[in-house]
Design a protein around this motif. Structure first.
Motif: not given
Length: 343
Positions: A131-147
């Protein structure tokens, strides 16, 4: 109540230490084959069920993948109830995940912090966004370091992640070319949300390209937006199409489920498909096998797209692939009975 069997019980019956049982359960190659057999026999006799939560924490690997989808009215139920695209996609994901001994967890997205908390609590090995999600969501998840694997993403930031999609513009072009070659010059495009849904935007651009290539004016295209993808929305769009009268002879719906709703609305009002309107859909869902007339459509293998998305993320996990993998899957026109050549 039956007492829970512990790792100590298994160790006692097998005549080994608890550490040895732990090595066997966790697949650590520090134990002889003879000892492994003793442990497995004890596990079988006692019907011991390992605590996989504890195992995943100790190994820092859970063999669980998250699938994130957008909520509709704070629920995922409408997505599965109203659009078979998602059920076919999840079916493909589950089939390959199970084959590789991974489990899928499906959830909806409320906000970035909520999503991050969900991933952390479940100790997920990777995430797929459907689905379509805002960029802010991916930025928040970057720190998790998972694919992270995205599906059908056209945003600029999507280039930084694994991405599985098709050539949607080519799909729109094939649909338009098919209708134009059959004499149709007044075409209606039924989309979901052209302003906010890049997939529709690309499909409509493909249609425009076919129209321009045929030396026709793009003014001949009438655009409708359903603001969603369901049979009910397609039905509503079908009633609106009737207001055009003879200003349109052909309809390109951006999904099969929309096309089916349109056909139902038109048929209930005495219109015959394809005699009065030629209709072409997009996806080639399994439900097309029972539609009447058979729906001409742009086929993408939705089940296979689910398979590829999960295989991509498993490869990234197991092989520690960090460079983004971008896959464009094939599409093709499937001609059935819902389109015809104008007399």
């Amino acid at each position: 109540m039956k007492q829970k069997i512990t790792i100590r019980d298994v160790a006692k019956l097998a005549g080994v230490s608890s550490a040895t049982v732990s090595y066997v359960v966790n697949g650590i190659n520090k134990v002889s084959e003879e000892t492994k057999e003793k442990v497995f026999e004890a596990i079988k006799q006692l019907d011991y069920q390992p605590d996989f939560t504890a195992i995943s924490l100790s190994k820092r690997k859970s063999n669980m993948l998250g699938v994130m989808m957008p909520f509709v009215d704070n629920s995922l139920a409408p997505m599965f109830r109203e659009n078979y695209y998602y059920t076919e996609m999840i079916g493909g994901m589950e089939s390959i995940a199970r084959k590789n001994k991974y489990d899928l967890l499906i959830s909806g997205v409320r906000d970035p912090q909520d999503c991050k908390s969900w991933v952390t609590k479940r100790n997920l090995d990777g995430l797929i966004f459907l689905g379509l999600f805002p960029e802010a969501l991916y930025e928040e998840l970057k720190s998790l370091d998972i694919p992270i694997v995205l599906i059908d993403n056209y945003e600029e930031f999507g280039k930084s992640y694994h991405n599985i999609r098709i050539d949607d513009e080519l799909g729109g072009y094939l649909a338009g070319k098919h209708l134009i070659e059959r004499g149709h010059t007044a075409i209606s495009f039924i989309g979901h949300d052209l302003a906010n849904f890049p997939v529709d935007w690309n499909r409509s651009n493909g249609l425009k390209k076919a129209v321009t290539e045929a030396n026709l004016s793009t003014d001949a295209i009438t655009f409708f937006e359903g603001k969603g993808s369901s049979f009910e929305i397609g039905y509503e769009m079908g009633t609106k199409l009737l207001e055009l009268g003879d200003k349109t002879t052909a309809i390109f719906a951006s999904s099969d489920i929309l096309a089916m709703g349109i056909i139902k609305a038109l048929q209930e009002r005495g219109k015959e498909i394809p005699h009065d309107y030629s209709i072409i859909g997009f996806d080639d869902l399994a439900i097309n096998m029972i539609s009447r007339p058979g729906l001409t459509t742009i086929r993408q293998d939705v089940f296979h797209k689910g398979v590829v998305s999960v295989q991509t993320i498993i490869d990234a996990i197991e092989q520690k692939i960090s460079d983004p993998v971008h896959v464009t899957l094939s599409i093709e026109l499937i001609e059935r009975e819902s389109t015809r050549r104008l007399d």
